[in-house]
Scaffold this motif. Structure first.
Motif, PDB file in Angstrom:
ATOM      1  N   MET A 119       0.934  -1.251   0.034  1.00  0.00           N
ATOM      2  CA  MET A 119       0.008  -0.094  -0.120  1.00  0.00           C
ATOM      3  C   MET A 119       0.864   1.007   0.186  1.00  0.00           C
ATOM      4  N   LYS A 120       0.720   2.247  -0.860  1.00  0.00           N
ATOM      5  CA  LYS A 120       1.300   3.415  -1.151  1.00  0.00           C
ATOM      6  C   LYS A 120       0.752   4.507  -0.066  1.00  0.00           C
ATOM      7  N   LYS A 121       1.765   5.029   0.743  1.00  0.00           N
ATOM      8  CA  LYS A 121       1.423   6.008   1.799  1.00  0.00           C
ATOM      9  C   LYS A 121       1.699   7.354   1.010  1.00  0.00           C
ATOM     10  N   ILE A 122       0.754   8.056   0.726  1.00  0.00           N
ATOM     11  CA  ILE A 122       0.727   9.360   0.106  1.00  0.00           C
ATOM     12  C   ILE A 122       0.475  10.604   0.845  1.00  0.00           C
ATOM     13  N   LEU A 123       1.269  11.796   0.779  1.00  0.00           N
ATOM     14  CA  LEU A 123       0.693  13.019   1.769  1.00  0.00           C
ATOM     15  C   LEU A 123       0.418  14.007   0.614  1.00  0.00           C
ATOM     16  N   ILE A 124      -0.617  14.556   0.889  1.00  0.00           N
ATOM     17  CA  ILE A 124      -1.156  15.770   0.046  1.00  0.00           C
ATOM     18  C   ILE A 124      -1.010  16.880   0.908  1.00  0.00           C
ATOM     19  N   LEU A 125      -0.146  17.905   0.514  1.00  0.00           N
ATOM     20  CA  LEU A 125      -0.099  19.168   1.170  1.00  0.00           C
ATOM     21  C   LEU A 125      -0.381  20.338   0.206  1.00  0.00           C
ATOM     22  N   TYR A 126      -1.109  21.179   0.820  1.00  0.00           N
ATOM     23  CA  TYR A 126      -1.595  22.400  -0.175  1.00  0.00           C
ATOM     24  C   TYR A 126      -1.665  23.681   0.764  1.00  0.00           C
ATOM     25  N   PHE A 127      -1.426  24.795  -0.036  1.00  0.00           N
ATOM     26  CA  PHE A 127      -1.948  26.311   0.584  1.00  0.00           C
ATOM     27  C   PHE A 127      -3.072  26.484  -0.283  1.00  0.00           C
ATOM     28  N   SER A 128      -3.967  27.284   0.270  1.00  0.00           N
ATOM     29  CA  SER A 128      -5.176  27.806  -0.615  1.00  0.00           C
ATOM     30  C   SER A 128      -5.446  29.132  -0.006  1.00  0.00           C
ATOM     31  N   GLY A 129      -5.337  30.143  -1.001  1.00  0.00           N
ATOM     32  CA  GLY A 129      -5.730  31.646  -0.712  1.00  0.00           C
ATOM     33  C   GLY A 129      -7.172  31.755  -0.300  1.00  0.00           C
ATOM     34  N   VAL A 130      -8.165  31.788  -1.523  1.00  0.00           N
ATOM     35  CA  VAL A 130      -9.434  31.673  -1.356  1.00  0.00           C
ATOM     36  C   VAL A 130     -10.106  30.398  -1.375  1.00  0.00           C
ATOM     37  N   GLY A 131      -9.266  29.532  -1.848  1.00  0.00           N
ATOM     38  CA  GLY A 131     -10.099  28.051  -1.972  1.00  0.00           C
ATOM     39  C   GLY A 131      -9.802  27.327  -2.897  1.00  0.00           C
ATOM     40  N   ALA A 132      -9.402  27.808  -4.042  1.00  0.00           N
ATOM     41  CA  ALA A 132      -9.463  26.997  -5.311  1.00  0.00           C
ATOM     42  C   ALA A 132      -8.446  25.777  -5.214  1.00  0.00           C
ATOM     43  N   THR A 133      -7.169  26.100  -4.473  1.00  0.00           N
ATOM     44  CA  THR A 133      -6.219  24.861  -4.394  1.00  0.00           C
ATOM     45  C   THR A 133      -6.539  23.869  -3.498  1.00  0.00           C
ATOM     46  N   LYS A 134      -7.338  24.339  -2.524  1.00  0.00           N
ATOM     47  CA  LYS A 134      -8.140  23.294  -1.660  1.00  0.00           C
ATOM     48  C   LYS A 134      -9.136  22.417  -2.244  1.00  0.00           C
ATOM     49  N   LYS A 135      -9.750  22.994  -3.163  1.00  0.00           N
ATOM     50  CA  LYS A 135     -10.861  22.225  -3.957  1.00  0.00           C
ATOM     51  C   LYS A 135     -10.149  21.242  -4.641  1.00  0.00           C
ATOM     52  N   ILE A 136      -8.943  21.811  -5.508  1.00  0.00           N
ATOM     53  CA  ILE A 136      -8.465  20.668  -6.302  1.00  0.00           C
ATOM     54  C   ILE A 136      -7.536  19.642  -5.337  1.00  0.00           C
ATOM     55  N   ALA A 137      -6.960  19.981  -4.304  1.00  0.00           N
ATOM     56  CA  ALA A 137      -6.549  18.935  -3.212  1.00  0.00           C
ATOM     57  C   ALA A 137      -7.388  18.132  -2.915  1.00  0.00           C
ATOM     58  N   GLU A 138      -8.626  18.549  -2.483  1.00  0.00           N
ATOM     59  CA  GLU A 138      -9.651  17.521  -2.015  1.00  0.00           C
ATOM     60  C   GLU A 138     -10.015  16.622  -3.264  1.00  0.00           C
ATOM     61  N   LEU A 139     -10.219  17.100  -4.439  1.00  0.00           N
ATOM     62  CA  LEU A 139     -10.511  16.445  -5.441  1.00  0.00           C
ATOM     63  C   LEU A 139      -9.550  15.337  -5.895  1.00  0.00           C
ATOM     64  N   ILE A 140      -8.283  15.543  -5.671  1.00  0.00           N
ATOM     65  CA  ILE A 140      -7.096  14.642  -5.812  1.00  0.00           C
ATOM     66  C   ILE A 140      -7.142  13.516  -4.837  1.00  0.00           C
ATOM     67  N   SER A 141      -7.589  14.006  -3.737  1.00  0.00           N
ATOM     68  CA  SER A 141      -7.639  12.941  -2.523  1.00  0.00           C
ATOM     69  C   SER A 141      -8.723  12.045  -2.790  1.00  0.00           C
ATOM     70  N   ALA A 142      -9.886  12.423  -3.406  1.00  0.00           N
ATOM     71  CA  ALA A 142     -10.969  11.584  -3.559  1.00  0.00           C
ATOM     72  C   ALA A 142     -10.713  10.797  -4.833  1.00  0.00           C
ATOM     73  N   CYS A 143      -9.949  11.183  -5.771  1.00  0.00           N
ATOM     74  CA  CYS A 143      -9.737  10.277  -6.717  1.00  0.00           C
ATOM     75  C   CYS A 143      -8.760   9.332  -6.738  1.00  0.00           C
ATOM     76  N   LEU A 144      -7.937   9.280  -5.721  1.00  0.00           N
ATOM     77  CA  LEU A 144      -6.780   8.317  -5.318  1.00  0.00           C
ATOM     78  C   LEU A 144      -7.552   7.092  -5.061  1.00  0.00           C
ATOM     79  N   PRO A 145      -7.124   5.798  -5.200  1.00  0.00           N
ATOM     80  CA  PRO A 145      -8.148   4.544  -4.911  1.00  0.00           C
ATOM     81  C   PRO A 145      -7.728   4.386  -3.480  1.00  0.00           C
ATOM     82  N   GLN A 146      -8.650   3.695  -2.969  1.00  0.00           N
ATOM     83  CA  GLN A 146      -8.596   3.236  -1.624  1.00  0.00           C
ATOM     84  C   GLN A 146      -7.503   2.268  -1.279  1.00  0.00           C
ATOM     85  N   SER A 147      -6.735   1.453  -2.416  1.00  0.00           N
ATOM     86  CA  SER A 147      -5.650   0.853  -2.130  1.00  0.00           C
ATOM     87  C   SER A 147      -4.433   1.479  -1.647  1.00  0.00           C
ATOM     88  N   CYS A 148      -4.568   2.977  -1.737  1.00  0.00           N
ATOM     89  CA  CYS A 148      -3.344   3.796  -1.184  1.00  0.00           C
ATOM     90  C   CYS A 148      -3.758   4.242   0.061  1.00  0.00           C
TER      91      CYS A 148
END
Length: 254
Positions: A1-30
């Motif tokens: 199982m791959k352990k992946i860390l997602i880090l982000y800074f978001s000013g108004v919220g756009a980068t946060k939205k993308i980071a959360e979308l990436i997190s949701a798109c990664l499979p449960q095998s990670c």
């Protein structure tokens, strides 16, 4: 199982939205953990197999919060691979290259980088009549899903092929604008007749640039401001703006 860390800074919220979308798109095998760089409990990267790191683009460069975090971080004992991404209103220029160079100094090797068009925190205030400043690019979720699949595939390759994102020659043309943007802080005005002294602008500011005056109104330390405009867009009473005479016509509430 791959352990992946997602880090982000978001000013108004756009980068946060993308980071959360990436997190949701990664499979449960990670095993995936996601943190804002404003969190106080960001874990050590040594615990992970790979890093995904995201930043908004400010004047053709990564956010100061991201670069400061990496400056303070010790060099890793083991090399890990990274997926670098940015969210841009217009052009991202050399943002990913600048970020990847700093990561390389910390023993983190970029094996993938992407730019996603999102909302424009400055454009939305300066030109609220332009619809695209309030929208994300089309088919964003499909693009992120493909990028996540590609990243996981690259992590399985032997040997891992790292690279430095290409130098964007458009940055040469943009150099005067970038320098002006980094040296000149746009004044943010308070409309006292609308302010209810809730203190949210100070609580939410990523650089803690707000104080209070003798009457309890927010007082901005302008020289420390990065102009992410979170305070303007997230003010519940629209009491902050870039104009002394006019309130913001539209706000980004992501």
């Amino acid at each position: 199982m791959k352990k992946i860390l997602i880090l982000y800074f978001s000013g108004v919220g756009a980068t946060k939205k993308i980071a959360e979308l990436i997190s949701a798109c990664l499979p449960q095998s990670c095993k995936v953990d996601i943190f804002s760089l404003e969190d106080s409990d960001v874990p050590s990267m040594e615990e992970y197999d790979a890093l995904i790191i995201g930043t908004p683009v400010y004047h053709g460069a990564p956010a100061k919060k991201v670069m400061d975090f990496l400056d303070e971080m010790p060099c890793l004992d083991k090399e890990i691979s990274a997926f670098v991404f940015n969210t841009r209103g217009l052009a991202s220029l050399n943002t990913n290259r600048i970020l990847s160079k700093r990561l390389r100094e910390k023993n983190i090797a970029t094996i993938m980088d992407r730019a996603y068009r999102g909302t424009a925190s400055d454009g939305a205030l300066v030109a609220p009549f332009i619809k695209r400043f309030f929208e994300f690019e089309k088919n964003l979720e499909d693009k992120v899903k493909r990028d996540c699949a590609d990243f996981l595939r690259m992590l399985e390759e032997e040997p891992l092929r790292s690279y430095m994102p290409k130098f964007r020659f458009g940055s040469i043309i943009n150099a005067p604008n970038k320098a002006a943007g980094q040296l000149i802080t746009v004044k943010i005005h308070l409309h006292k007749d609308r302010c209810v002294k809730c203190g949210l602008c100070g609580e939410r500011c990523p650089h803690a640039v707000f104080l209070k005056d003798g009457e309890g109104y927010p007082l901005l330390a302008q020289d420390k401001c990065e102009n992410c405009y979170r305070c303007i867009h997230h003010c519940p009473k629209s009491a902050l703006s870039l104009s002394k005479r006019r309130l913001p016509k539209k706000q980004l509430r992501l």
